[in-house]
Design a protein around this motif. Sequence first.
Motif, PDB file in Angstrom:
ATOM      1  N   THR A   5     -36.560 -14.405 -19.712  1.00  0.00           N
ATOM      2  CA  THR A   5     -35.783 -13.929 -20.856  1.00  0.00           C
ATOM      3  C   THR A   5     -34.299 -14.021 -20.564  1.00  0.00           C
ATOM      4  N   LEU A   6     -33.561 -14.520 -21.529  1.00  0.00           N
ATOM      5  CA  LEU A   6     -32.104 -14.542 -21.460  1.00  0.00           C
ATOM      6  C   LEU A   6     -31.581 -13.584 -22.520  1.00  0.00           C
ATOM      7  N   VAL A   7     -30.815 -12.609 -22.087  1.00  0.00           N
ATOM      8  CA  VAL A   7     -30.193 -11.647 -22.995  1.00  0.00           C
ATOM      9  C   VAL A   7     -28.712 -12.013 -23.052  1.00  0.00           C
ATOM     10  N   ILE A   8     -28.216 -12.293 -24.247  1.00  0.00           N
ATOM     11  CA  ILE A   8     -26.811 -12.688 -24.415  1.00  0.00           C
ATOM     12  C   ILE A   8     -26.133 -11.735 -25.383  1.00  0.00           C
ATOM     13  N   CYS A   9     -24.907 -11.369 -25.042  1.00  0.00           N
ATOM     14  CA  CYS A   9     -24.099 -10.574 -25.972  1.00  0.00           C
ATOM     15  C   CYS A   9     -22.652 -11.021 -25.852  1.00  0.00           C
ATOM     16  N   GLY A  10     -21.852 -10.550 -26.787  1.00  0.00           N
ATOM     17  CA  GLY A  10     -20.420 -10.816 -26.751  1.00  0.00           C
ATOM     18  C   GLY A  10     -19.668  -9.618 -26.198  1.00  0.00           C
ATOM     19  N   THR A  11     -18.491  -9.861 -25.662  1.00  0.00           N
ATOM     20  CA  THR A  11     -17.674  -8.781 -25.105  1.00  0.00           C
ATOM     21  C   THR A  11     -17.247  -7.781 -26.167  1.00  0.00           C
ATOM     22  N   LYS A  12     -17.232  -8.228 -27.417  1.00  0.00           N
ATOM     23  CA  LYS A  12     -16.852  -7.348 -28.531  1.00  0.00           C
ATOM     24  C   LYS A  12     -18.017  -7.205 -29.502  1.00  0.00           C
ATOM     25  N   ASP A  13     -19.233  -7.199 -28.947  1.00  0.00           N
ATOM     26  CA  ASP A  13     -20.444  -7.137 -29.743  1.00  0.00           C
ATOM     27  C   ASP A  13     -20.562  -5.783 -30.435  1.00  0.00           C
ATOM     28  N   MET A  14     -21.274  -5.762 -31.564  1.00  0.00           N
ATOM     29  CA  MET A  14     -21.508  -4.494 -32.258  1.00  0.00           C
ATOM     30  C   MET A  14     -22.529  -3.637 -31.506  1.00  0.00           C
ATOM     31  N   ILE A  15     -23.326  -4.274 -30.652  1.00  0.00           N
ATOM     32  CA  ILE A  15     -24.252  -3.548 -29.775  1.00  0.00           C
ATOM     33  C   ILE A  15     -23.473  -3.196 -28.506  1.00  0.00           C
ATOM     34  N   TRP A  16     -23.484  -1.938 -28.143  1.00  0.00           N
ATOM     35  CA  TRP A  16     -22.720  -1.508 -26.977  1.00  0.00           C
ATOM     36  C   TRP A  16     -23.199  -2.230 -25.729  1.00  0.00           C
ATOM     37  N   GLU A  17     -22.251  -2.591 -24.884  1.00  0.00           N
ATOM     38  CA  GLU A  17     -22.582  -3.341 -23.676  1.00  0.00           C
ATOM     39  C   GLU A  17     -23.568  -2.586 -22.788  1.00  0.00           C
ATOM     40  N   ASP A  18     -23.409  -1.281 -22.657  1.00  0.00           N
ATOM     41  CA  ASP A  18     -24.344  -0.546 -21.800  1.00  0.00           C
ATOM     42  C   ASP A  18     -25.765  -0.577 -22.369  1.00  0.00           C
ATOM     43  N   HIS A  19     -25.895  -0.635 -23.674  1.00  0.00           N
ATOM     44  CA  HIS A  19     -27.230  -0.758 -24.279  1.00  0.00           C
ATOM     45  C   HIS A  19     -27.812  -2.143 -23.989  1.00  0.00           C
ATOM     46  N   THR A  20     -26.985  -3.160 -24.081  1.00  0.00           N
ATOM     47  CA  THR A  20     -27.440  -4.517 -23.795  1.00  0.00           C
ATOM     48  C   THR A  20     -27.846  -4.632 -22.331  1.00  0.00           C
ATOM     49  N   ARG A  21     -27.082  -4.021 -21.447  1.00  0.00           N
ATOM     50  CA  ARG A  21     -27.436  -4.030 -20.020  1.00  0.00           C
ATOM     51  C   ARG A  21     -28.772  -3.334 -19.791  1.00  0.00           C
ATOM     52  N   LYS A  22     -29.003  -2.233 -20.481  1.00  0.00           N
ATOM     53  CA  LYS A  22     -30.280  -1.517 -20.341  1.00  0.00           C
ATOM     54  C   LYS A  22     -31.442  -2.371 -20.828  1.00  0.00           C
ATOM     55  N   ILE A  23     -31.225  -3.117 -21.903  1.00  0.00           N
ATOM     56  CA  ILE A  23     -32.265  -4.026 -22.403  1.00  0.00           C
ATOM     57  C   ILE A  23     -32.620  -5.029 -21.308  1.00  0.00           C
ATOM     58  N   ALA A  24     -31.601  -5.671 -20.747  1.00  0.00           N
ATOM     59  CA  ALA A  24     -31.840  -6.678 -19.709  1.00  0.00           C
ATOM     60  C   ALA A  24     -32.483  -6.061 -18.467  1.00  0.00           C
ATOM     61  N   GLU A  25     -32.040  -4.882 -18.086  1.00  0.00           N
ATOM     62  CA  GLU A  25     -32.584  -4.214 -16.904  1.00  0.00           C
ATOM     63  C   GLU A  25     -34.048  -3.836 -17.075  1.00  0.00           C
ATOM     64  N   ASN A  26     -34.492  -3.642 -18.302  1.00  0.00           N
ATOM     65  CA  ASN A  26     -35.861  -3.213 -18.554  1.00  0.00           C
ATOM     66  C   ASN A  26     -36.815  -4.351 -18.892  1.00  0.00           C
TER      67      ASN A  26
END
Length: 60
Positions: A5-26
Amino acid sequence: MTAPTLVICGTKDMIWEDHTRKIAENIPNARLAILEGDHFVANKRSEEFNREVDRFLESL
């Protein structure tokens, strides 16, 4: 989930970066890519986005 799985987000994404990191970590063996841009980074920065996807696919 067992597929690579590749999880991609933008630095100014509407999804908070810490939430995106948690998605990838899980997601086992997920790779996280944070690209400069907003939620529409795939459209607005397609070359960089596609380069990251290619890099991920080549690593499989």
